[in-house]
Write an enzyme that holds these catalytic residues in place. Structure first.
Site, PDB file in Angstrom:
ATOM      1  N   GLN A 148      -7.537 -46.644  45.484  1.00  0.00           N
ATOM      2  CA  GLN A 148      -8.156 -47.601  46.408  1.00  0.00           C
ATOM      3  C   GLN A 148      -8.318 -47.015  47.809  1.00  0.00           C
ATOM      4  O   GLN A 148      -9.235 -47.402  48.533  1.00  0.00           O
ATOM      5  CB  GLN A 148      -7.344 -48.888  46.465  1.00  0.00           C
ATOM      6  CG  GLN A 148      -7.464 -49.721  45.201  1.00  0.00           C
ATOM      7  CD  GLN A 148      -6.719 -51.033  45.281  1.00  0.00           C
ATOM      8  OE1 GLN A 148      -6.231 -51.429  46.329  1.00  0.00           O
ATOM      9  NE2 GLN A 148      -6.621 -51.716  44.163  1.00  0.00           N
ATOM     10  N   ASP A 293      -3.252 -50.763  34.893  1.00  0.00           N
ATOM     11  CA  ASP A 293      -3.191 -52.227  34.831  1.00  0.00           C
ATOM     12  C   ASP A 293      -3.048 -52.753  33.406  1.00  0.00           C
ATOM     13  O   ASP A 293      -2.803 -53.949  33.211  1.00  0.00           O
ATOM     14  CB  ASP A 293      -4.429 -52.845  35.488  1.00  0.00           C
ATOM     15  CG  ASP A 293      -4.348 -52.833  37.006  1.00  0.00           C
ATOM     16  OD1 ASP A 293      -3.244 -52.625  37.545  1.00  0.00           O
ATOM     17  OD2 ASP A 293      -5.395 -53.025  37.658  1.00  0.00           O
TER      18      ASP A 293
END
Length: 409
Positions: A148, A293
């Site tokens: 990110q 995730d």
């Protein structure tokens, strides 16, 4: 919330899953720079709502933005707000957000000419940002901590006079997310060169009007893969998904073949099916460096099916909404299984007869709640603070109720 499973429920159903949070949030930052982008199918999750509100209510002076638990919004806004001349803003979040590091991105922004001050502990939010016109066109950044940080830089790079070249130090983590960012930029006409050692994003001052339809979220779909894997048999139709998805978590289709789940595309939907009597492995080993995730979902599926697993590439899980490795170990072991964790791996030694009526703590982490919910198909359990799912999948409990997972608050 107490969960139990009704065996009389139907095993065939259709459902639409909310738009991808990852794609939605990338396009929101791009739309802020290029207002003639039109977006449809945006995620209705908390993270996207928070980011959208921040971008649409922004003032030049004295503003304060609270992004609560939204880690993506914190990273993306740190970069974006730093690139807006004459802006003064405080960017803050929840208590847990103030414990999640952001120093690598702040140092990168400072090196590019940004002016950011820590208002609390060094290296952590909250931040006081004074927006500047950023002129430098090269930056080096560690690539193994969070994709990110790199995405945040890529998204603002078209506004730089000469674009931006990002040199990647160390092994890239969650590379599919960088590919997603590159594809998002390319879709609006920005030229991107994505290499192992560096990423070059070319400048762009204007684009042609563009309408973008956001694909549904594969991470959210993973919980229905888990539900089906824990059932004896069945078929689900999930929409709206693309065969050549930008989302790294689309690999869930490949991973869940190990649990007897077949995936096929039908128009803009996926049909996932499981036949009765599927032979399951005794142990699975997966490197989830590109898809961290999915770790919680897969670990709980293995727990429910009495399958041992060794999951690696999980070093980023320690700095999520909670330390997900510790949280997984703590909650899985409540059911009687054994779990060993390191800084980047989880090994599960399952237990054939799971303990009943366990209360699962969610640690303000949406994925803890959703990953453990399918286990109700095998054993009654309680999910504490179930409302945390709103972070990424607000109607999750309504959707799984259709499968026969009964809920008593």
């Amino acid at each position: 919330m107490k969960l139990s499973f009704s065996q009389s429920s139907i095993s065939k159903f259709k459902l639409h899953i909310t738009g991808s949070k990852s794609i939605s949030n990338r396009y929101l930052i791009l739309k802020a720079q290029f207002p003639n982008i039109e977006l449809s199918g945006l995620s209705d999750c908390d993270d996207t709502r928070v980011l959208h509100k921040a971008l649409t209510t922004l003032k030049e002076k004295g503003d304060e933005i609270d992004i609560h638990h939204a880690g993506t919004a914190m990273r993306f806004l740190t970069a974006y707000l730093s690139s807006l001349p004459n802006l003064e803003v405080v960017l803050k979040g929840s208590k847990r957000m103030h414990e999640r590091p952001i120093g690598i991105l702040v140092e990168a922004m400072r090196e590019l000419g940004g002016h950011i001050k820590y208002l609390g502990s060094e290296g952590f939010p909250p931040l006081k940002i004074h927006g500047k016109s950023l002129q430098k066109d090269k930056i080096s950044i560690p690539a193994s901590v969070s994709s990110q940080y790199i995405t945040a830089l890529m998204l603002i790079a078209p506004s730089f006079k000469n674009g931006l070249t990002i040199y990647l130090q160390s092994k890239v983590t969650s590379k599919p997310y960088l590919m997603m960012t590159a594809a998002s930029l390319k879709s609006i006409g920005v030229e991107v060169d994505l290499q192992e050692s560096h990423i070059q994003v070319h400048p762009k001052t204007k684009i042609e009007p563009k309408t973008i339809a956001v694909e549904s979220d594969w991470s959210s779909a993973s919980y229905f893969y888990s539900c089906l894997a824990l059932m004896d048999q069945g078929e689900f139709e999930l929409s709206t998904f693309q065969k050549n998805s930008l989302q790294g978590d689309s690999k869930v289709a490949e991973f869940y073949k190990l649990f007897g789940i077949e995936t096929r595309f039908k128009g803009d939907s996926i049909l996932i099916s499981k036949k009765a009597g599927v032979l399951l492995p005794e142990k699975i080993e997966l490197d989830l460096n590109d898809t961290p995730d999915l770790a919680q979902t897969i670990a709980v599926t293995c727990l429910g099916l009495n399958i041992a697993c060794n999951l690696t590439g999980l070093h980023t899980l320690k700095v999520k909404e909670t330390d997900r490795l510790v949280a997984l170990k703590t909650e899985i072991e409540k059911f009687g299984a054994e779990v060993e964790i390191s800084n980047e791996s989880l090994q599960l030694s399952p237990k054939a007869n799971l303990k009943e009526s366990v209360s699962v703590q969610t640690y303000q982490d949406h994925r803890m709640a959703m990953a453990f919910a399918p286990l109700a198909i095998k054993v009654d359990l309680t999910i504490l603070n179930p409302e945390v799912v709103s972070k990424s999948f607000p109607d999750f409990w309504e959707k799984i109720k259709a499968l026969g997972i009964q809920q008593n608050r």
